[in-house]
Design a protein around this motif. Structure first.
Motif, PDB file in Angstrom:
ATOM      1  N   ARG A 107      61.693  -6.283 -36.012  1.00  0.00           N
ATOM      2  CA  ARG A 107      61.775  -7.046 -34.351  1.00  0.00           C
ATOM      3  C   ARG A 107      62.966  -7.633 -34.211  1.00  0.00           C
ATOM      4  O   ARG A 107      63.466  -7.777 -33.230  1.00  0.00           O
ATOM      5  CB  ARG A 107      60.401  -7.826 -34.175  1.00  0.00           C
ATOM      6  N   ASP A 110      65.215  -5.285 -33.330  1.00  0.00           N
ATOM      7  CA  ASP A 110      64.976  -4.892 -31.864  1.00  0.00           C
ATOM      8  C   ASP A 110      65.464  -5.951 -30.791  1.00  0.00           C
ATOM      9  O   ASP A 110      66.282  -5.662 -29.652  1.00  0.00           O
ATOM     10  CB  ASP A 110      63.396  -4.551 -31.785  1.00  0.00           C
ATOM     11  N   LEU A 111      65.406  -7.283 -31.112  1.00  0.00           N
ATOM     12  CA  LEU A 111      65.755  -8.405 -30.282  1.00  0.00           C
ATOM     13  C   LEU A 111      67.205  -8.329 -30.237  1.00  0.00           C
ATOM     14  O   LEU A 111      67.904  -8.609 -28.987  1.00  0.00           O
ATOM     15  CB  LEU A 111      64.941  -9.655 -30.724  1.00  0.00           C
ATOM     16  N   PHE A 214      57.724  -4.749 -28.693  1.00  0.00           N
ATOM     17  CA  PHE A 214      57.582  -5.993 -29.290  1.00  0.00           C
ATOM     18  C   PHE A 214      56.227  -6.500 -29.190  1.00  0.00           C
ATOM     19  O   PHE A 214      55.624  -6.977 -29.981  1.00  0.00           O
ATOM     20  CB  PHE A 214      58.582  -6.794 -28.439  1.00  0.00           C
TER      21      PHE A 214
END
Length: 431
Positions: A107, A110-111, A214
């Motif tokens: 994550r 990804d962020l 997310f």
């Protein structure tokens, strides 16, 4: 040397969080430009992000919590003050100690990669929270006995509380991006998966895909950690951690209707009645808080539409909730039906966007300042930042179900919640 540097950074973060965890988001949004991550930490995140994630199903969580996979020869002892045995708790703690850093690393990457949204102050604060939690998790000692398990559970309990505000914090980030685009500060371009500057905010496919990943991942993290912490609490007959083996849809509908009525009355001074029919005697294994979230959102939306379509000075038709099930049914199905004027065909596609809301801009600004730490609360406005329906669909899909909407403009809307009966669908994990 690398390990020493990372461990030093971890102890700094742990000291900071345990003394300031209640003020985390307000502090980091205020100083969101200071987000540099060292090369050592970045390398460690990349390392863990290459490890595969391990998915679980509702049935897995239920059977593991009951100790079905533990043989008698393992000498397991059961503490009657807890909902699970010592062996189950240690086994779960060891699994989480390995799994949580992997999921957090995915994550964080990804962020860091989502265009435009990653530059919003609230999103930066969430990323920093995930990085700090990742560092804490990778430095947790091994769990080999109940003393170490207790220490690990204490750390997880703090982290679980610390992450309570993430959902609404992400919604604030979407609001910030929406405002930046409308003011011309950010202009969607080719990197957003679109080709013209005039694209509407709701059409940014890459951003939607990121938010889907997310939020689904966050649900998974909350389920795994919440189930483990619940197993450490005193056992309740019929429950295994957060899973109720005899969840009653009728009872959940009744509670969600009561909560939605409070919200609607506070906003309009009136609320339509709720009529429940169908399989009122039905029970099946499920997580009641997930179902409550979904039904609260749907009933709240139906109440709002009904009052605004008919007017507070007129008689309000009821909102109908029908529970359907049969021995051969694949799913338990719950329909929420209203006569609230329906949704235009143009807007029907947009209701699944995390970036679309029909709420008044003043209410949206109020939600940005809303300080609840809970994901959903009767204290929240009846409409706000626009993530209610897509999050509800994610909750339904997490355990193999779904949520769909059919609408007749000028009359009303029917929402269908599908809940997998067997609970054997693996959680959908995104890379």
């Amino acid at each position: 040397l690398q390990h020493i540097q990372i461990k030093t950074a971890y102890y700094h973060f742990r000291s900071h969080f345990r003394s300031n965890k209640c003020r985390y988001f307000s502090q980091h949004v205020a100083s969101s430009t200071d987000t540099n991550i060292s090369e050592d930490v970045t390398a460690l995140i990349n390392k863990y992000a290459h490890y595969p994630q391990t998915s679980a199903s509702l049935r897995d969580l239920l059977r593991h919590g009951r100790g079905d996979f533990i043989t008698k020869t393992e000498g397991d002892t059961r503490d009657l003050k807890r909902g699970a045995s010592d062996h189950v708790l240690q086994q779960t703690a060891r699994f989480l100690r390995r799994e949580l850093p992997i999921r957090l690393a995915h994550r964080i990457q990804d962020l860091d990669n989502v265009p435009m949204l990653r530059d919003m102050p609230s999103i930066i604060a969430v990323k920093q929270l995930y990085v700090d939690t990742f560092l804490e998790m990778v430095n947790e000692p091994a769990v080999n006995d109940m003393t170490q398990e207790e220490e690990y559970a204490t750390s997880l309990d703090i982290i679980y509380e610390r992450h309570e505000g993430v959902l609404i914090q992400m919604a604030r980030g979407a609001f910030e991006l929406r405002e930046a685009i409308r003011k011309g500060v950010c202009v969607p371009g080719r990197k957003m998966g679109v080709h013209e500057r005039g694209v509407t905010f709701e059409d940014m496919e890459e951003t939607h895909a990121f938010l889907d990943r997310f939020y689904m991942s966050r649900i998974g993290l909350r389920v795994l950690v919440g189930q483990y912490l619940s197993l450490r609490e005193p056992g309740i007959p019929g429950w295994v951690g957060r899973i109720c083996q005899e969840t009653s849809p009728k009872d959940i509908v009744t509670r969600a209707a009561d909560d939605a009525t409070i919200i609607c009355n506070r906003k309009y001074g009136d609320a339509p009645e709720i009529e429940i029919s169908g399989r009122l005697d039905l029970t099946f294994p499920y997580m009641p808080d997930h179902l409550h979230y979904i039904l609260l959102e749907l009933i709240k939306n139906s109440m709002r539409a009904t009052v605004e379509w008919h007017g507070v000075d007129n008689d309000l038709p009821p909102v109908n909730v029908i529970i359907a099930d049969g021995k051969e049914n694949e799913d338990v199905v719950i329909k929420v039906s209203d006569q609230g004027g329906g949704i235009t065909r143009t807007n029907l596609r947009k209701v699944w966007s995390y970036l679309f809301t029909t709420a008044d801009p003043v209410i949206q600004e109020g939600m940005v300042a809303f300080q609840t730490r809970a994901d959903h609360s009767v204290d929240s406005p009846i409409a706000g930042l626009g993530y209610g329906l897509p999050i509800s669909r994610s909750y339904a899909r997490y355990f193999g179900g779904d949520l769909s909407i059919m609408s007749m403009e000028g009359y009303g809307t029917d929402a269908f919640v599908y809940l997998a009966r067997l609970g054997n669908s693996k959680e959908p994990l995104h890379i």
